[in-house]
Design a protein around this motif. Structure first.
Motif, PDB file in Angstrom:
ATOM      1  N   LYS A 215       2.855 -29.094  -5.059  1.00 26.80           N
ATOM      2  CA  LYS A 215       4.084 -29.058  -4.267  1.00 26.80           C
ATOM      3  C   LYS A 215       4.460 -27.625  -3.913  1.00 26.80           C
ATOM      4  O   LYS A 215       4.350 -26.719  -4.744  1.00 26.80           O
ATOM      5  N   PHE A 216       4.898 -27.465  -2.645  1.00 31.01           N
ATOM      6  CA  PHE A 216       5.205 -26.147  -2.109  1.00 31.01           C
ATOM      7  C   PHE A 216       6.438 -26.236  -1.226  1.00 31.01           C
ATOM      8  O   PHE A 216       6.804 -27.310  -0.756  1.00 31.01           O
ATOM      9  N   PHE A 217       7.035 -25.088  -0.959  1.00 27.96           N
ATOM     10  CA  PHE A 217       8.173 -25.022  -0.040  1.00 27.96           C
ATOM     11  C   PHE A 217       7.754 -24.239   1.195  1.00 27.96           C
ATOM     12  O   PHE A 217       7.256 -23.125   1.093  1.00 27.96           O
ATOM     13  N   VAL A 218       7.941 -24.859   2.362  1.00 27.26           N
ATOM     14  CA  VAL A 218       7.681 -24.199   3.637  1.00 27.26           C
ATOM     15  C   VAL A 218       9.003 -24.153   4.383  1.00 27.26           C
ATOM     16  O   VAL A 218       9.586 -25.193   4.709  1.00 27.26           O
ATOM     17  N   GLU A 219       9.468 -22.953   4.638  1.00 22.71           N
ATOM     18  CA  GLU A 219      10.770 -22.760   5.269  1.00 22.71           C
ATOM     19  C   GLU A 219      10.767 -23.237   6.720  1.00 22.71           C
ATOM     20  O   GLU A 219       9.763 -23.109   7.414  1.00 22.71           O
ATOM     21  N   HIS A 220      11.887 -23.770   7.176  1.00 23.84           N
ATOM     22  CA  HIS A 220      12.149 -24.166   8.563  1.00 23.84           C
ATOM     23  C   HIS A 220      11.428 -25.438   9.008  1.00 23.84           C
ATOM     24  O   HIS A 220      11.397 -25.729  10.202  1.00 23.84           O
ATOM     25  N   VAL A 221      10.840 -26.220   8.138  1.00 24.76           N
ATOM     26  CA  VAL A 221      10.030 -27.374   8.541  1.00 24.76           C
ATOM     27  C   VAL A 221      10.777 -28.686   8.348  1.00 24.76           C
ATOM     28  O   VAL A 221      11.416 -28.899   7.321  1.00 24.76           O
ATOM     29  N   LYS A 222      10.658 -29.562   9.368  1.00 25.37           N
ATOM     30  CA  LYS A 222      11.154 -30.943   9.267  1.00 25.37           C
ATOM     31  C   LYS A 222      10.146 -31.846   9.972  1.00 25.37           C
ATOM     32  O   LYS A 222       9.886 -31.668  11.161  1.00 25.37           O
ATOM     33  N   PRO A 223       9.588 -32.806   9.261  1.00 23.83           N
ATOM     34  CA  PRO A 223       8.646 -33.727   9.912  1.00 23.83           C
ATOM     35  C   PRO A 223       9.398 -34.779  10.731  1.00 23.83           C
ATOM     36  O   PRO A 223      10.549 -35.102  10.435  1.00 23.83           O
ATOM     37  N   VAL A 224       8.730 -35.330  11.753  1.00 21.94           N
ATOM     38  CA  VAL A 224       9.354 -36.376  12.559  1.00 21.94           C
ATOM     39  C   VAL A 224       9.330 -37.718  11.834  1.00 21.94           C
ATOM     40  O   VAL A 224      10.145 -38.590  12.114  1.00 21.94           O
ATOM     41  N   GLU A 225       8.390 -37.912  10.924  1.00 21.06           N
ATOM     42  CA  GLU A 225       8.340 -39.090  10.051  1.00 21.06           C
ATOM     43  C   GLU A 225       8.596 -38.592   8.638  1.00 21.06           C
ATOM     44  O   GLU A 225       8.287 -37.457   8.321  1.00 21.06           O
ATOM     45  N   ASN A 226       9.125 -39.450   7.798  1.00 24.07           N
ATOM     46  CA  ASN A 226       9.379 -39.010   6.426  1.00 24.07           C
ATOM     47  C   ASN A 226       8.806 -40.011   5.433  1.00 24.07           C
ATOM     48  O   ASN A 226       9.394 -41.069   5.241  1.00 24.07           O
ATOM     49  N   PRO A 227       7.690 -39.713   4.811  1.00 18.90           N
ATOM     50  CA  PRO A 227       6.893 -38.489   4.896  1.00 18.90           C
ATOM     51  C   PRO A 227       5.909 -38.546   6.058  1.00 18.90           C
ATOM     52  O   PRO A 227       5.585 -39.625   6.549  1.00 18.90           O
ATOM     53  N   LEU A 228       5.435 -37.390   6.470  1.00 17.47           N
ATOM     54  CA  LEU A 228       4.366 -37.286   7.458  1.00 17.47           C
ATOM     55  C   LEU A 228       3.122 -36.835   6.709  1.00 17.47           C
ATOM     56  O   LEU A 228       3.037 -35.690   6.268  1.00 17.47           O
ATOM     57  N   CYS A 229       2.190 -37.759   6.514  1.00 18.37           N
ATOM     58  CA  CYS A 229       0.955 -37.459   5.783  1.00 18.37           C
ATOM     59  C   CYS A 229      -0.221 -37.478   6.753  1.00 18.37           C
ATOM     60  O   CYS A 229      -0.348 -38.414   7.550  1.00 18.37           O
ATOM     61  N   VAL A 230      -1.055 -36.451   6.688  1.00 17.45           N
ATOM     62  CA  VAL A 230      -2.218 -36.347   7.572  1.00 17.45           C
ATOM     63  C   VAL A 230      -3.457 -35.982   6.764  1.00 17.45           C
ATOM     64  O   VAL A 230      -3.370 -35.266   5.780  1.00 17.45           O
ATOM     65  N   THR A 231      -4.589 -36.521   7.215  1.00 15.08           N
ATOM     66  CA  THR A 231      -5.860 -36.228   6.546  1.00 15.08           C
ATOM     67  C   THR A 231      -6.631 -35.122   7.255  1.00 15.08           C
ATOM     68  O   THR A 231      -7.648 -34.678   6.764  1.00 15.08           O
ATOM     69  N   ASP A 232      -6.155 -34.727   8.397  1.00 15.48           N
ATOM     70  CA  ASP A 232      -6.738 -33.579   9.091  1.00 15.48           C
ATOM     71  C   ASP A 232      -5.581 -32.724   9.594  1.00 15.48           C
ATOM     72  O   ASP A 232      -4.430 -33.092   9.474  1.00 15.48           O
ATOM     73  N   MET A 233      -5.901 -31.592  10.127  1.00 19.76           N
ATOM     74  CA  MET A 233      -4.834 -30.679  10.525  1.00 19.76           C
ATOM     75  C   MET A 233      -4.525 -30.775  12.019  1.00 19.76           C
ATOM     76  O   MET A 233      -4.082 -29.814  12.621  1.00 19.76           O
ATOM     77  N   ARG A 234      -4.717 -31.943  12.609  1.00 22.36           N
ATOM     78  CA  ARG A 234      -4.379 -32.131  14.016  1.00 22.36           C
ATOM     79  C   ARG A 234      -2.908 -32.504  14.124  1.00 22.36           C
ATOM     80  O   ARG A 234      -2.557 -33.657  14.386  1.00 22.36           O
ATOM     81  N   ILE A 235      -2.076 -31.517  13.897  1.00 27.50           N
ATOM     82  CA  ILE A 235      -0.628 -31.737  13.975  1.00 27.50           C
ATOM     83  C   ILE A 235      -0.016 -30.718  14.925  1.00 27.50           C
ATOM     84  O   ILE A 235      -0.604 -29.674  15.204  1.00 27.50           O
ATOM     85  N   ASN A 236       1.147 -31.048  15.415  1.00 29.02           N
ATOM     86  CA  ASN A 236       1.872 -30.177  16.336  1.00 29.02           C
ATOM     87  C   ASN A 236       3.075 -29.578  15.630  1.00 29.02           C
ATOM     88  O   ASN A 236       3.770 -30.275  14.881  1.00 29.02           O
ATOM     89  N   LEU A 237       3.317 -28.327  15.909  1.00 32.91           N
ATOM     90  CA  LEU A 237       4.515 -27.640  15.437  1.00 32.91           C
ATOM     91  C   LEU A 237       5.335 -27.295  16.673  1.00 32.91           C
ATOM     92  O   LEU A 237       4.815 -26.694  17.615  1.00 32.91           O
TER      93      LEU A 237
END
Length: 160
Positions: A127-149
């Motif tokens: 578990k980690f803290f990443v500042e300024h982040v909010k996912p559009v789904e809760n939780p947003l789980c992905v198996t690859d890094m094809r995500i948009n910021l």
């Protein structure tokens, strides 16, 4: 048996014990180096995500990037972003991590990024803290890094 021959037996026994100790300590050292490398890979991965989020946060509102140049570490099956201010809508695929996330939320922790290890693997930190982040789904789980910021002004949204 002659006196010289009995001394030679003890030399062989001593040499065998020394060789066994060298092999055991060598194996441990190699395993520790490998584990240290795995931990380093995870730290670099999380730092990469934090840097990308900060880059997007510093851009104009509406700016976005695809986060596809960061590769999941070998021991990580998927990553999950959560919004600590909202209830969880879905269950995380891994029971242990699902419980870690729920315990983290119940304890008031600020952690919002969770790593799900490969089956049969374990991670020293999940578990980690990443500042300024909010996912559009809760939780947003992905198996690859094809995500948009995307910069939303006050925060960076994470979506598939």
């Amino acid at each position: 048996m002659k006196k010289g021959q009995t001394q030679l037996v003890f030399v062989y026994i001593f040499a065998t014990v020394v060789i066994a100790l060298i092999v055991i300590f060598g194996y441990r050292a190699i395993k520790n180096f490998k584990d240290l490398g795995d931990e380093g890979q995870i730290v670099l991965f999380v730092d990469g995500i934090k840097n990308k989020v900060n880059d997007v946060y510093s851009l104009d509102k509406g700016s976005s990037i695809k986060l596809d140049d960061i590769i999941l570490p070998d021991k990580v099956r998927e990553i999950c972003f959560i919004d600590i201010d909202m209830p969880l809508n879905n269950i995380i695929d891994d029971e242990v991590i699902d419980q870690v996330v729920r315990n983290s939320l119940d304890s008031g922790s600020q952690n919002n990024l969770f790593l799900v290890p490969q089956r049969g693997q374990s991670l020293s930190k999940v578990k980690f803290f990443v500042e300024h982040v909010k996912p559009v789904e809760n939780p947003l789980c992905v198996t690859d890094m094809r995500i948009n910021l995307e910069n939303e002004g006050d925060y960076v949204s994470v979506s598939r």
